[in-house]
Design a protein around this motif. Structure first.
Motif, PDB file in Angstrom:
ATOM      1  N   GLN A   1       0.931  -1.281  -0.129  1.00 22.46           N
ATOM      2  CA  GLN A   1      -0.012  -0.123   0.006  1.00 22.46           C
ATOM      3  C   GLN A   1       0.752   1.225   0.123  1.00 22.46           C
ATOM      4  O   GLN A   1       1.749   1.400   0.865  1.00 22.46           O
ATOM      5  CB  GLN A   1      -1.139   0.081   1.364  1.00 22.46           C
ATOM      6  N   PRO A   2       0.777   2.226  -1.038  1.00 24.35           N
ATOM      7  CA  PRO A   2       1.504   3.160  -1.100  1.00 24.35           C
ATOM      8  C   PRO A   2       1.312   4.140  -0.065  1.00 24.35           C
ATOM      9  O   PRO A   2      -0.010   4.486   0.551  1.00 24.35           O
ATOM     10  CB  PRO A   2       1.115   4.103  -2.661  1.00 24.35           C
ATOM     11  N   LYS A   3       2.386   4.970   0.470  1.00 17.69           N
ATOM     12  CA  LYS A   3       2.323   6.227   1.182  1.00 17.69           C
ATOM     13  C   LYS A   3       2.388   7.431   0.384  1.00 17.69           C
ATOM     14  O   LYS A   3       3.580   7.457  -0.190  1.00 17.69           O
ATOM     15  CB  LYS A   3       3.206   6.003   2.541  1.00 17.69           C
ATOM     16  N   VAL A   4       1.795   8.490   0.634  1.00 19.60           N
ATOM     17  CA  VAL A   4       1.754   9.695  -0.094  1.00 19.60           C
ATOM     18  C   VAL A   4       1.652  10.872   0.700  1.00 19.60           C
ATOM     19  O   VAL A   4       1.296  11.026   1.808  1.00 19.60           O
ATOM     20  CB  VAL A   4       0.358   9.539  -1.173  1.00 19.60           C
ATOM     21  N   LEU A   5       2.233  12.213   0.178  1.00 14.32           N
ATOM     22  CA  LEU A   5       2.167  13.112   0.807  1.00 14.32           C
ATOM     23  C   LEU A   5       0.911  13.769   0.843  1.00 14.32           C
ATOM     24  O   LEU A   5       0.052  13.765   0.095  1.00 14.32           O
ATOM     25  CB  LEU A   5       3.085  14.309   0.236  1.00 14.32           C
ATOM     26  N   ALA A   6       0.509  14.308   2.165  1.00 15.47           N
ATOM     27  CA  ALA A   6      -0.809  15.030   2.231  1.00 15.47           C
ATOM     28  C   ALA A   6      -1.040  16.265   1.290  1.00 15.47           C
ATOM     29  O   ALA A   6      -2.073  16.604   0.886  1.00 15.47           O
ATOM     30  CB  ALA A   6      -0.923  15.460   3.847  1.00 15.47           C
ATOM     31  N   SER A   7      -0.009  16.813   0.934  1.00 15.43           N
ATOM     32  CA  SER A   7      -0.058  18.210   0.237  1.00 15.43           C
ATOM     33  C   SER A   7      -0.184  17.558  -1.515  1.00 15.43           C
ATOM     34  O   SER A   7      -0.868  18.517  -2.167  1.00 15.43           O
ATOM     35  CB  SER A   7       1.025  19.012   0.322  1.00 15.43           C
ATOM     36  N   ASN A   8       0.320  16.437  -1.714  1.00 17.91           N
ATOM     37  CA  ASN A   8       0.391  15.890  -2.900  1.00 17.91           C
ATOM     38  C   ASN A   8       0.141  14.488  -3.117  1.00 17.91           C
ATOM     39  O   ASN A   8       1.151  13.843  -2.863  1.00 17.91           O
ATOM     40  CB  ASN A   8       1.564  16.263  -3.597  1.00 17.91           C
ATOM     41  N   TYR A   9      -0.929  13.973  -3.103  1.00 16.10           N
ATOM     42  CA  TYR A   9      -1.180  12.532  -2.878  1.00 16.10           C
ATOM     43  C   TYR A   9      -0.824  11.784  -3.970  1.00 16.10           C
ATOM     44  O   TYR A   9      -0.886  10.635  -4.025  1.00 16.10           O
ATOM     45  CB  TYR A   9      -2.770  12.331  -2.436  1.00 16.10           C
ATOM     46  N   ARG A  10      -0.216  12.505  -4.978  1.00 17.58           N
ATOM     47  CA  ARG A  10       0.153  11.570  -6.226  1.00 17.58           C
ATOM     48  C   ARG A  10       1.749  11.135  -6.153  1.00 17.58           C
ATOM     49  O   ARG A  10       2.117  10.644  -6.781  1.00 17.58           O
ATOM     50  CB  ARG A  10      -0.090  12.572  -7.474  1.00 17.58           C
ATOM     51  N   GLN A  11       2.307  12.040  -4.989  1.00 11.83           N
ATOM     52  CA  GLN A  11       3.799  11.891  -4.781  1.00 11.83           C
ATOM     53  C   GLN A  11       3.915  10.638  -3.701  1.00 11.83           C
ATOM     54  O   GLN A  11       3.657  10.956  -2.483  1.00 11.83           O
ATOM     55  CB  GLN A  11       4.263  12.877  -4.379  1.00 11.83           C
ATOM     56  N   ILE A  12       4.389   9.441  -3.964  1.00 10.66           N
ATOM     57  CA  ILE A  12       4.530   8.399  -3.303  1.00 10.66           C
ATOM     58  C   ILE A  12       5.888   8.401  -2.490  1.00 10.66           C
ATOM     59  O   ILE A  12       6.896   8.742  -3.320  1.00 10.66           O
ATOM     60  CB  ILE A  12       4.511   7.222  -4.289  1.00 10.66           C
ATOM     61  N   THR A  13       5.968   8.332  -1.035  1.00 14.27           N
ATOM     62  CA  THR A  13       6.973   8.369  -0.528  1.00 14.27           C
ATOM     63  C   THR A  13       7.526   7.109   0.071  1.00 14.27           C
ATOM     64  O   THR A  13       8.612   7.031   0.779  1.00 14.27           O
ATOM     65  CB  THR A  13       6.675   9.244   0.803  1.00 14.27           C
ATOM     66  N   GLY A  14       6.568   6.156   0.014  1.00 14.62           N
ATOM     67  CA  GLY A  14       7.008   4.889   0.341  1.00 14.62           C
ATOM     68  C   GLY A  14       5.765   3.713   0.472  1.00 14.62           C
ATOM     69  O   GLY A  14       4.689   4.077  -0.089  1.00 14.62           O
ATOM     70  N   THR A  15       5.960   2.561   0.664  1.00 19.17           N
ATOM     71  CA  THR A  15       4.804   1.514   0.575  1.00 19.17           C
ATOM     72  C   THR A  15       4.844   0.847   2.166  1.00 19.17           C
ATOM     73  O   THR A  15       5.615   0.836   2.644  1.00 19.17           O
ATOM     74  CB  THR A  15       4.910   0.627  -0.426  1.00 19.17           C
ATOM     75  N   GLU A  16       3.650   0.401   2.453  1.00 16.79           N
ATOM     76  CA  GLU A  16       3.458  -0.365   3.517  1.00 16.79           C
ATOM     77  C   GLU A  16       3.090  -2.113   3.147  1.00 16.79           C
ATOM     78  O   GLU A  16       2.246  -2.307   2.465  1.00 16.79           O
ATOM     79  CB  GLU A  16       2.590  -0.023   4.565  1.00 16.79           C
ATOM     80  N   ALA A  17       3.922  -3.023   3.661  1.00 12.25           N
ATOM     81  CA  ALA A  17       3.586  -4.309   3.114  1.00 12.25           C
ATOM     82  C   ALA A  17       2.609  -4.717   3.992  1.00 12.25           C
ATOM     83  O   ALA A  17       2.432  -4.624   5.206  1.00 12.25           O
ATOM     84  CB  ALA A  17       4.735  -5.101   3.493  1.00 12.25           C
ATOM     85  N   LEU A  18       1.397  -5.292   3.050  1.00 13.56           N
ATOM     86  CA  LEU A  18       0.296  -5.919   3.751  1.00 13.56           C
ATOM     87  C   LEU A  18      -0.037  -7.299   3.328  1.00 13.56           C
ATOM     88  O   LEU A  18       0.019  -7.858   2.128  1.00 13.56           O
ATOM     89  CB  LEU A  18      -0.882  -5.046   3.530  1.00 13.56           C
ATOM     90  N   ILE A  19       0.113  -8.385   4.234  1.00 12.44           N
ATOM     91  CA  ILE A  19       0.087  -9.534   4.123  1.00 12.44           C
ATOM     92  C   ILE A  19      -1.641  -9.946   3.973  1.00 12.44           C
ATOM     93  O   ILE A  19      -2.466  -9.552   4.330  1.00 12.44           O
ATOM     94  CB  ILE A  19       0.453 -10.484   5.284  1.00 12.44           C
ATOM     95  N   ARG A  20      -1.417 -10.813   2.851  1.00 13.79           N
ATOM     96  CA  ARG A  20      -2.887 -11.790   2.424  1.00 13.79           C
ATOM     97  C   ARG A  20      -2.671 -13.067   2.292  1.00 13.79           C
ATOM     98  O   ARG A  20      -1.408 -13.691   2.014  1.00 13.79           O
ATOM     99  CB  ARG A  20      -3.669 -11.070   1.182  1.00 13.79           C
ATOM    100  N   TRP A  21      -3.764 -13.936   2.504  1.00 10.38           N
ATOM    101  CA  TRP A  21      -3.670 -15.422   2.351  1.00 10.38           C
ATOM    102  C   TRP A  21      -4.579 -15.800   1.445  1.00 10.38           C
ATOM    103  O   TRP A  21      -5.658 -15.436   1.408  1.00 10.38           O
ATOM    104  CB  TRP A  21      -4.184 -15.891   3.761  1.00 10.38           C
TER     105      TRP A  21
END
Length: 828
Positions: free
Chosen positions: A624-644
């Motif tokens: 899941q991407p992490k974006v800036l509050a002022s520019n939500y199109r700018q990705i600053t990182g991601t968070e790994a989410l596990i699924r089964w």
């Protein structure tokens, strides 16, 4: 020189002849009289000693009542007494107890010896014999000597003085050498002033143990070579009675000496000596020595002494009473155990036989009934020491009866059971109580609960059962050590006891699991109150080494008989309710419902399926991407989410299986899989020219493992890790347990190049003070704040404060979760 007048010479010769005749007339009968008299006296003394030993044995078996056992005393001495003698037994007040008489002619000679009871002289045995035969023989000897003296007198008048002197000495020696004591049982030996044997009686030739036989011209001391004293040491030469009699001119002895026999055991002899004086200067010219075998008497005395010492050295208390239960003898152990001195207790009725606060009168009636039927009783009783302390004892009581069947004494043996009872109590306590907390263990807890349920069934009561499990307790053991963990458990035990009533019970089931139950509770509100009190007292911080630990409980509550009719059902349902409390966020309590059973089965099935999924590699990561509050199109990182990726159910979100395995070893295995997969993906993106920082959630249990940092180092080396490309997210619960060790581990993680993020900030116990101590690079504001942002002014103020504190004061980047809705994003 004038010539001697014939008349004067005649008178001189007549005087000398008269002296010799007088010596011939007087000395032989006197010698005969004294020798026979001394022989009779020695015989009487020996006879008295033997009978005194026998009487002592009888008295030892019949203490304090021996003076009433006339027939027993007579029967005891009858086999060993001389029928021609009278035996009298008198007590220490010279009162006649009993006698065995014989017809005696005047004159008589009496000799006595003392007998003993418990080491004390209590009377004498007197043996009386007639000396009439001695007197008659002496008179006859006098008549013969007088005749012989007269016949010698005439020729001696005409003999020269020298010849007269030689004849006189020869006659005296011949008379003294005659043995008139062959009938004595003791050996009698006559020696000269050099202790050379002159004469001896028949008994002297049969004395056992002598190193050489007694024979004429033999030195008597040579026959006793190697003699020993009572103590087993060599017998001193200066103590021999014959030497003492020779040197001192008085009778000496008796001395008891031992000689080795052919059988190997000592033969004990009693030796007495008496000098015989003769001549104008009254010099010792002969020594009469009597030798008597006293082996049997000494053996009997030794046995009595050994028996007495054995009784005194016994660790068990021994008392002897008369037929009226008055104490007549006790040993040292009795005084030690009871605290009474012997002079205090003698003559008293022992308390152990008459009263005790622990026994009813029926108990003592049973003792006497048993004694009357069988003559003995054994059992456990309670007695009281002199200081008033009650103590348990094992009493063995026996009757003593005389040959006629008359009860004479009681003998009691008392074994102090205090130490054994204490050991049994300690063993029972160890067996039924937890050694760490002192609380009832599983066995005792079930026993107590069983009794409570039985009482509740009889009285129609309700019983509340509380299953208490500490949240994340394993982290304390892993990070702070088992010593701190043990201290926490002890403090938990103390707090749990403090909130319960005296009639309530709390025990330690195992590990960090506790069970409490409250009997006789009449309302559901009371069960709730108990659970709330437990939560309240447990939510207070635990202070250790100038630091505070927070340990919360999850509590499952069941009520008897509503939620189960027996112990197993109640504990099982309480355990199920406890796990429901954990699943609901921990630090709370849940009452059992039937739906929870279904949930429990679901947890078991889910846990088994997750383990199977790991083996089959059915898990996948979404980013899941992490974006800036002022520019939500700018990705600053991601968070790994596990699924089964379930083969039947499709993609299963983490909320359906992570809470189930949280707190188990399985969460560590899943977490390690996520770390390895995320680092592999970061390297792949980096090789594709996409340098993205991936955030990974790490459970507290996984973080606190001792090999967590070494495992990160190995993964970093395997996947060519680049510093700053991985951010590890931990929850605030991690900071509550051993903060110093957590900070040290975070520093090591930073050194490896990993970033750290505080997840779900704003809930639980976290506050801004923590941020000043822990090296976080980022904090994530909990989504519960963000979701309430648009309609709660207070929430907006809190988020603003977090932003200001994180950016300006602590150099931490704040991050908000859950602003997917446009109005929330605009507000942020």
């Amino acid at each position: 020189m004038p010539k001697m007048q014939p008349g004067r010479t005649s008178r001189t010769l007549t005087g000398l002849a008269a002296a010799v005749a007088l010596a011939i007339t007087v000395l032989p009968p006197l010698g005969l009289f004294f020798i026979q008299r001394e022989g009779l006296i020695h015989s009487l003394e020996a006879d008295a000693k033997v009978q005194a030993i026998v009487v002592s044995e009888i008295v030892g078996r019949n203490p304090r009542i021996w003076n009433q056992a006339h027939e027993r005393l007579k029967e005891g001495i009858e086999p060993i007494r001389d029928n021609a003698r009278t035996t009298r037994i008198v007590d220490d007040q010279n009162r006649l107890v009993t006698a065995v008489t014989a017809e005696l002619k005047w004159p008589t000679i009496v000799r006595s010896d003392e007998f003993f009871d418990s080491g004390f002289a209590v009377g004498r045995v007197e043996v009386i014999a007639s000396a009439a035969s001695i007197l008659q023989q002496s008179i006859l000897a006098f008549a013969i000597s007088a005749t012989l003296g007269f016949l010698v007198f005439v020729p001696l008048r005409k003999m020269p003085a020298k010849a007269l002197k030689r004849a006189s000495e020869s006659l005296v020696r011949g008379e003294l050498s005659r043995s008139l004591v062959d009938g004595l049982s003791a050996g009698v030996v006559l020696t000269d002033d050099q202790l050379q044997v002159i004469a001896f009686n028949c008994s002297a030739t049969s004395i056992a143990g002598l190193t050489q036989p007694i024979a004429p011209k033999t030195n008597l001391l040579d026959c006793f070579e190697g003699a020993i004293g009572d103590d087993g040491s060599p017998f001193a030469a200066e103590h021999w009675p014959m030497r003492l009699a020779l040197d001192g001119g008085v009778s000496a002895g008796p001395a008891t000496v031992g000689l080795r026999s052919s059988a190997g055991r000592p033969v004990w002899l009693s030796v007495r000596s008496m000098p015989i004086r003769h001549g104008e200067e009254n010099e010792n010219t002969a020594i009469v020595t009597s030798i008597e075998d006293v082996t049997e008497q000494k053996d009997n005395a030794d046995r009595l002494l050994i028996t007495e010492r054995a009784v005194q050295s016994s660790h068990d208390a021994i008392m002897i009473t008369d037929a009226e239960l008055r104490i007549i003898s006790v040993n040292d152990a009795f005084c030690t155990i009871t605290g009474y001195e012997s002079d205090e207790i003698l003559g008293q009725i022992p308390r152990i036989l008459q009263r005790s606060a622990q026994h009813e009168q029926d108990f003592y009636d049973g003792i006497w009934a048993r004694l009357s039927d069988t003559g003995s009783w054994n059992g456990e009783v309670w007695d009281q020491r002199r200081n008033g302390e009650a103590y348990p004892a094992w009493l063995s009581l026996s009757e003593i009866r005389d040959p006629g069947g008359r009860l004479t004494h009681y003998v009691g043996t008392i074994f102090d059971l205090s130490e054994r009872l204490k050991a049994e109590q300690d063993a029972r306590r160890l067996a039924l109580h937890d050694s760490l907390t002192g609380l009832p263990n599983r066995t005792y807890l079930r026993e107590s609960l069983s009794q409570a349920l039985a009482a509740a069934q009889r009285h129609e009561w309700r019983v509340g059962v509380y299953f208490i499990d500490l949240d994340h307790f394993k982290l304390i053991n892993d990070t702070m050590g088992h010593q701190v963990g043990d201290q926490v458990l002890c403090e938990v035990a103390r707090r749990l006891k403090s909130v319960l009533r005296d009639e309530d019970t709390v025990g330690r089931l195992a590990g960090d699991e506790f069970v409490a139950f409250t009997p006789n509770v009449d309302s559901d509100a009371a069960f709730v109150t108990v659970a709330e009190h437990v939560l309240q007292v447990m939510n207070e911080p635990f202070a250790f080494d100038n630091d505070n630990l927070f340990v919360t409980p999850s509590i499952g509550v069941v009520v008897y008989p509503d939620d189960g009719a027996d112990i197993d059902a109640l504990l099982s349902n309480a355990d199920t309710a406890m796990y429901a409390a954990k699943a609901d966020g921990r630090a709370n309590f849940k009452f059992f419902t039937e739906e929870m059973n279904e949930s429990g089965r679901h947890q078991i099935e889910t846990t088994r399926a997750v383990k199977h999924a790991l083996e089959l590699n059915e898990f996948v990561l979404f980013y899941q991407p992490k974006v800036l509050a002022s520019n939500y199109r700018q990705i600053t990182g991601t968070e790994a989410l596990i699924r089964w990726n379930h083969p039947q159910r499709g993609l299963v979100p983490p909320g359906q299986f992570i809470p189930v395995i949280e707190g188990t070893r399985l969460i560590i295995e899943v977490g390690n899989w996520v770390l390895n997969e995320a680092l592999r993906q970061a390297r792949e993106w980096r090789q594709q020219g996409i340098p993205v920082c991936i955030s990974i959630n790490v459970s507290p249990l996984q973080f606190q493992q001792q090999d967590f940092v070494p495992g990160l180092r190995r993964l970093a080396e395997r996947h060519e890790f680049v510093a700053g490309s991985i951010r590890l997210e931990v929850t605030e619960n991690l900071m509550l347990t051993n903060p110093e060790a957590t900070i040290e581990k975070m520093s090591e993680i930073h050194e490896l190049g990993f970033l750290l993020s505080l997840d779900d900030f704003g809930t639980g116990y976290s506050n801004l003070a923590y941020l000043a101590r822990f090296p976080f690079d980022e904090l994530k504001i909990d989504r519960s704040f963000v979701c309430r942002l648009t309609h709660e002014r207070t929430v907006e103020d809190i988020i603003t404060a977090i932003f200001m504190g994180g950016q300006s004061r602590l150099a931490i980047s704040p991050l908000e979760c859950g602003w997917h809705r446009p109005h929330n994003r605009i507000r942020i």
